[in-house]
Design a protein around this motif. Structure first.
Motif, PDB file in Angstrom:
ATOM      1  N   LEU A   1       0.646  -0.871   0.005  1.00  0.00           N
ATOM      2  CA  LEU A   1      -0.165   0.066  -0.582  1.00  0.00           C
ATOM      3  C   LEU A   1       0.798   0.922   0.214  1.00  0.00           C
ATOM      4  O   LEU A   1       0.710   2.238  -0.373  1.00  0.00           O
ATOM      5  N   ILE A   2       1.936   1.123   1.040  1.00  0.00           N
ATOM      6  CA  ILE A   2       2.813   2.462   0.951  1.00  0.00           C
ATOM      7  C   ILE A   2       3.651   2.683  -0.271  1.00  0.00           C
ATOM      8  O   ILE A   2       3.481   3.687  -0.884  1.00  0.00           O
ATOM      9  N   SER A   3       4.107   1.892  -0.692  1.00  0.00           N
ATOM     10  CA  SER A   3       4.859   2.058  -2.161  1.00  0.00           C
ATOM     11  C   SER A   3       3.982   1.883  -3.133  1.00  0.00           C
ATOM     12  O   SER A   3       4.203   2.450  -4.264  1.00  0.00           O
ATOM     13  N   CYS A   4       2.695   1.829  -3.480  1.00  0.00           N
ATOM     14  CA  CYS A   4       1.527   2.124  -4.026  1.00  0.00           C
ATOM     15  C   CYS A   4       1.533   3.478  -4.744  1.00  0.00           C
ATOM     16  O   CYS A   4       1.384   4.076  -5.788  1.00  0.00           O
ATOM     17  N   THR A   5       1.516   4.170  -3.334  1.00  0.00           N
ATOM     18  CA  THR A   5       0.906   5.106  -2.860  1.00  0.00           C
ATOM     19  C   THR A   5       1.971   6.195  -3.116  1.00  0.00           C
ATOM     20  O   THR A   5       1.521   7.278  -3.985  1.00  0.00           O
ATOM     21  N   VAL A   6       3.185   5.881  -3.049  1.00  0.00           N
ATOM     22  CA  VAL A   6       4.200   6.707  -3.443  1.00  0.00           C
ATOM     23  C   VAL A   6       4.215   6.527  -4.680  1.00  0.00           C
ATOM     24  O   VAL A   6       4.549   7.741  -5.053  1.00  0.00           O
ATOM     25  N   ILE A   7       4.444   5.703  -5.475  1.00  0.00           N
ATOM     26  CA  ILE A   7       4.762   5.784  -7.291  1.00  0.00           C
ATOM     27  C   ILE A   7       3.351   6.700  -7.442  1.00  0.00           C
ATOM     28  O   ILE A   7       3.379   7.712  -8.548  1.00  0.00           O
ATOM     29  N   MET A   8       2.096   6.674  -7.498  1.00  0.00           N
ATOM     30  CA  MET A   8       0.838   7.849  -8.208  1.00  0.00           C
ATOM     31  C   MET A   8       1.273   9.078  -7.628  1.00  0.00           C
ATOM     32  O   MET A   8       0.517   9.786  -8.640  1.00  0.00           O
ATOM     33  N   LEU A   9       1.450   9.035  -6.258  1.00  0.00           N
ATOM     34  CA  LEU A   9       2.073  10.640  -6.039  1.00  0.00           C
ATOM     35  C   LEU A   9       3.577  11.204  -6.851  1.00  0.00           C
ATOM     36  O   LEU A   9       2.790  12.507  -6.944  1.00  0.00           O
ATOM     37  N   PHE A  10       4.410  10.660  -7.014  1.00  0.00           N
ATOM     38  CA  PHE A  10       5.070  10.404  -8.420  1.00  0.00           C
ATOM     39  C   PHE A  10       4.305  11.016  -9.539  1.00  0.00           C
ATOM     40  O   PHE A  10       5.038  11.870 -10.096  1.00  0.00           O
ATOM     41  N   ALA A  11       3.347  10.084 -10.167  1.00  0.00           N
ATOM     42  CA  ALA A  11       2.917  10.428 -11.133  1.00  0.00           C
ATOM     43  C   ALA A  11       2.080  11.500 -11.491  1.00  0.00           C
ATOM     44  O   ALA A  11       1.962  12.270 -12.041  1.00  0.00           O
ATOM     45  N   LEU A  12       1.231  11.779 -10.176  1.00  0.00           N
ATOM     46  CA  LEU A  12       0.587  12.646 -10.024  1.00  0.00           C
ATOM     47  C   LEU A  12       1.357  13.955 -10.585  1.00  0.00           C
ATOM     48  O   LEU A  12       0.504  14.928 -11.317  1.00  0.00           O
ATOM     49  N   PHE A  13       2.773  14.351  -9.859  1.00  0.00           N
ATOM     50  CA  PHE A  13       3.760  16.034  -9.913  1.00  0.00           C
ATOM     51  C   PHE A  13       3.567  15.494 -11.235  1.00  0.00           C
ATOM     52  O   PHE A  13       3.903  16.397 -12.814  1.00  0.00           O
TER      53      PHE A  13
ATOM     54  N   ILE B   1      -7.183  17.666 -14.463  1.00  0.00           N
ATOM     55  CA  ILE B   1      -7.915  17.206 -13.985  1.00  0.00           C
ATOM     56  C   ILE B   1      -8.991  16.439 -14.036  1.00  0.00           C
ATOM     57  O   ILE B   1      -8.775  15.584 -12.439  1.00  0.00           O
ATOM     58  N   TYR B   2      -8.245  14.989 -14.667  1.00  0.00           N
ATOM     59  CA  TYR B   2      -9.014  13.623 -14.746  1.00  0.00           C
ATOM     60  C   TYR B   2      -7.655  13.120 -14.077  1.00  0.00           C
ATOM     61  O   TYR B   2      -8.368  12.305 -12.994  1.00  0.00           O
ATOM     62  N   LEU B   3      -6.584  13.180 -13.897  1.00  0.00           N
ATOM     63  CA  LEU B   3      -5.991  12.585 -12.727  1.00  0.00           C
ATOM     64  C   LEU B   3      -5.138  12.915 -11.701  1.00  0.00           C
ATOM     65  O   LEU B   3      -4.305  12.821 -11.099  1.00  0.00           O
ATOM     66  N   LEU B   4      -6.345  14.318 -11.516  1.00  0.00           N
ATOM     67  CA  LEU B   4      -6.080  14.896 -10.259  1.00  0.00           C
ATOM     68  C   LEU B   4      -5.839  14.182  -8.545  1.00  0.00           C
ATOM     69  O   LEU B   4      -5.178  14.164  -8.197  1.00  0.00           O
ATOM     70  N   CYS B   5      -6.632  13.073  -8.302  1.00  0.00           N
ATOM     71  CA  CYS B   5      -6.203  12.840  -7.123  1.00  0.00           C
ATOM     72  C   CYS B   5      -5.917  10.968  -8.026  1.00  0.00           C
ATOM     73  O   CYS B   5      -6.655  10.406  -7.088  1.00  0.00           O
ATOM     74  N   CYS B   6      -5.381  10.819  -8.623  1.00  0.00           N
ATOM     75  CA  CYS B   6      -4.402   9.824  -9.353  1.00  0.00           C
ATOM     76  C   CYS B   6      -3.600   8.456  -7.953  1.00  0.00           C
ATOM     77  O   CYS B   6      -4.284   7.738  -7.987  1.00  0.00           O
ATOM     78  N   PHE B   7      -3.529   9.040  -7.199  1.00  0.00           N
ATOM     79  CA  PHE B   7      -2.593   9.121  -5.746  1.00  0.00           C
ATOM     80  C   PHE B   7      -3.756   8.505  -4.279  1.00  0.00           C
ATOM     81  O   PHE B   7      -3.223   7.519  -4.379  1.00  0.00           O
ATOM     82  N   MET B   8      -4.862   8.362  -4.994  1.00  0.00           N
ATOM     83  CA  MET B   8      -6.249   7.093  -3.879  1.00  0.00           C
ATOM     84  C   MET B   8      -5.907   6.146  -4.881  1.00  0.00           C
ATOM     85  O   MET B   8      -7.145   5.139  -3.995  1.00  0.00           O
ATOM     86  N   ILE B   9      -5.615   6.103  -6.238  1.00  0.00           N
ATOM     87  CA  ILE B   9      -6.326   5.252  -6.786  1.00  0.00           C
ATOM     88  C   ILE B   9      -5.665   3.660  -6.528  1.00  0.00           C
ATOM     89  O   ILE B   9      -6.020   2.455  -6.105  1.00  0.00           O
ATOM     90  N   PRO B  10      -4.306   3.776  -5.631  1.00  0.00           N
ATOM     91  CA  PRO B  10      -4.212   2.372  -5.140  1.00  0.00           C
ATOM     92  C   PRO B  10      -4.298   1.780  -3.643  1.00  0.00           C
ATOM     93  O   PRO B  10      -4.900   0.883  -3.856  1.00  0.00           O
ATOM     94  N   SER B  11      -4.996   3.014  -3.054  1.00  0.00           N
ATOM     95  CA  SER B  11      -5.804   2.273  -1.531  1.00  0.00           C
ATOM     96  C   SER B  11      -7.000   1.495  -2.114  1.00  0.00           C
ATOM     97  O   SER B  11      -7.092  -0.179  -1.914  1.00  0.00           O
ATOM     98  N   GLY B  12      -7.662   1.134  -3.384  1.00  0.00           N
ATOM     99  CA  GLY B  12      -8.529   0.654  -4.216  1.00  0.00           C
ATOM    100  C   GLY B  12      -7.933  -0.817  -4.391  1.00  0.00           C
ATOM    101  O   GLY B  12      -8.470  -2.171  -4.309  1.00  0.00           O
ATOM    102  N   MET B  13      -7.066  -0.592  -5.681  1.00  0.00           N
ATOM    103  CA  MET B  13      -6.315  -2.322  -6.037  1.00  0.00           C
ATOM    104  C   MET B  13      -5.808  -2.376  -4.463  1.00  0.00           C
ATOM    105  O   MET B  13      -6.422  -3.742  -4.373  1.00  0.00           O
ATOM    106  N   VAL B  14      -5.118  -2.309  -3.634  1.00  0.00           N
ATOM    107  CA  VAL B  14      -4.449  -2.717  -2.914  1.00  0.00           C
ATOM    108  C   VAL B  14      -5.113  -3.544  -2.208  1.00  0.00           C
ATOM    109  O   VAL B  14      -5.305  -5.104  -1.830  1.00  0.00           O
ATOM    110  N   VAL B  15      -6.496  -3.042  -1.644  1.00  0.00           N
ATOM    111  CA  VAL B  15      -7.204  -3.694  -0.408  1.00  0.00           C
ATOM    112  C   VAL B  15      -8.437  -4.454  -1.083  1.00  0.00           C
ATOM    113  O   VAL B  15      -8.340  -5.864  -0.832  1.00  0.00           O
TER     114      VAL B  15
END
Length: 469
Positions: A329-341, A371-385
């Motif tokens: 969960l931590i690894s995936c979230t960090v990756i998507m935060l970088f992608a958001l940037f 706009i469409y990818l603004l909250c992409c950092f929340m996507i891993p939560s659903g995936m991993v869970v």
């Protein structure tokens, strides 16, 4: 079928960090490569045909997702079933799961091939093809559909090969197909001038090589012995495979429904805006394909650790399950935060890879990314869970999470915000759904966390638990 000795499985003894790298890295590469199939087509079609060709691939995508949904359901379900059974030291039952998965996958893929070839044009209309896009969609789709049985083999078989303790073999199969596709795309499009047909043939040939490698791998399982009797369909085994893979199926089907609705709304609201329907259709399609590529890294980690979760939960080693979950969960979230940037700061650079179009096209495409990818950092939560619940034999919460983003939040948001804000409202529906579904996922895992680690581990294959669901 396999006469090699069954070897010990390190999933229950090896250090979690080492296992996570060993399984997640090949899984990430496999899924990134799988995403590259579509990405490579988009890049070369954009350069050689234009945005109408890219819009055509976006129209065909829902059909591909339907087939992928079934393949992932059987593949993920069999992989989870196999891992849980191996954790219980039951290799014969695990072999039944793999054999039944192969039979189900091949039978369904042939059925899809026939149906989609017969009804391709009405399906293209259903998925948003305009009169300008339709000829490209038909040219591309008629060929892509021919490769669906090969595509199913590539998606479904890779999961059980990974669960067998061979993540590198799973990765290699995808790599073979993608390299072939990358080499053949420019040859068929720019040298032979086959346009979208060339891109489609390059994809199918790559899938053929991918499938051939995985079929070869079937004869070399390390943890089970696969015999002819294992391929005979058994209702009890098939039911368990489908139950464990159902959340993945619904997630993909939901994505198909979303794309169908989204494409039609893009045509409707795009036509009423200064951008036009074709620009809206093509630009958001590229945004989603790019997002899919980055998201596949997070998804690769989540699916890669599935055998670790399933095996250790089945063997009652809860501490290892918890550690694996938190790490992923931590690894995936960090990756998507970088992608958001990257998405926020460098959208023009990404868009230009797919071809240079008008300023109006670039303007809308930049809005799509930001706009469409603004909250992409929340996507891993659903995936991993979701993968966590699927791995431990809990399909109901996994299914709720899989459906939450697409069905519960995204579709209503598209209709509501589209009505209020037009075509830009469709873009804002993306971050709204990502944020809300991510929160729901974290709440559900919080509710179930203590319960799943205080009960005695039991396989979904037990009749009592099947009846419970």
């Amino acid at each position: 079928m396999n006469h090699t000795a069954i070897t010990a499985n390190p999933l229950g003894t090896e250090r979690i960090g080492k296992l996570a790298v060993q399984y997640a890295v090949p899984s990430v590469i496999s899924l990134v490569i799988n995403s590259l199939y579509n990405m490579v087509d988009q890049v070369f079609i954009g350069q050689g045909v234009g945005y109408l060709g890219n819009a055509a691939t976006n129209v065909i995508m829902p059909m591909t997702l339907i087939v992928m949904a079934v393949a992932i359901m059987f593949g993920n379900g069999a992989s989870a079933f196999m891992s849980l059974q191996l954790g219980k030291k039951k290799p014969k039952e695990a072999a039944d799961g793999v054999g039944n998965m192969i039979t189900l996958s091949l039978g369904s893929s042939i059925l899809f091939l026939v149906l989609f070839e017969l009804f391709l044009e009405p399906l293209c209309s259903l998925f948003g093809a305009t009169s300008d896009v339709m000829p490209y969609a038909l040219d591309y789709g008629k060929i892509i559909v021919l490769g669906f049985p090969l595509f199913v083999i590539g998606v479904a078989f890779s999961n059980v090969i990974r669960a067998d303790g061979r993540p590198k073999s799973s990765m290699t199969g995808m790599l073979i197909g993608c390299i072939a596709n990358i080499i053949l795309d420019p040859i068929f499009i720019f040298v032979f001038h086959w346009g979208v047909k060339g891109a489609a043939w390059a994809t199918v040939i790559g899938q053929c090589l991918n499938a051939a490698f995985y079929i070869f791998c079937l004869f070399r399982f390390q943890t089970i012995k696969l015999h002819r009797i294992n391929f005979k369909l058994r209702g009890f085994v098939a039911k368990n495979i489908i139950s464990l893979g159902m959340s993945s199926f619904f997630s993909q089907i939901a994505a198909t429904i979303v794309i169908a609705i989204q494409n039609n709304l893009l045509v409707k609201y795009g036509a009423a805006s200064k951008y036009g329907s074709d620009i809206a259709l093509a630009a958001l399609g590229i945004t989603m394909k790019t997002s899919q590529l980055i998201t596949s890294i997070a998804m690769g980690i989540a699916t890669g650790i599935q055998p670790i979760l399933g095996y250790n939960y089945g063997s009652g080693q809860y501490g290892r399950v918890k550690k694996t979950f938190r790490l992923s969960l931590i690894s995936c979230t960090v990756i998507m935060l970088f992608a958001l940037f990257i998405f926020q700061v460098y959208p023009q650079a990404i868009i230009s890879i797919f071809g240079q179009e008008s300023e109006l096209y670039m303007e809308f495409a930049v809005k799509c990314f930001r706009i469409y990818l603004l909250c992409c950092f929340m996507i891993p939560s659903g995936m991993v869970v979701s993968i966590f619940f699927q791995s431990i034999g809990k399909p109901v919460p996994a299914m709720v999470i899989s459906l939450s983003r697409q069905i519960i939040f995204l579709i209503p948001a598209m209709f509501l915000l589209g009505t209020l804000m037009g075509v830009e409202g469709l873009l804002w529906s993306g971050p709204a759904a990502d944020l809300l579904s991510g929160i729901i996922s974290l709440v559900l895992v919080k509710i179930y966390w203590n319960k799943v680690f205080t009960q005695e581990p039991s396989l979904l294959a037990d009749a009592r638990e099947v009846m419970q669901y």
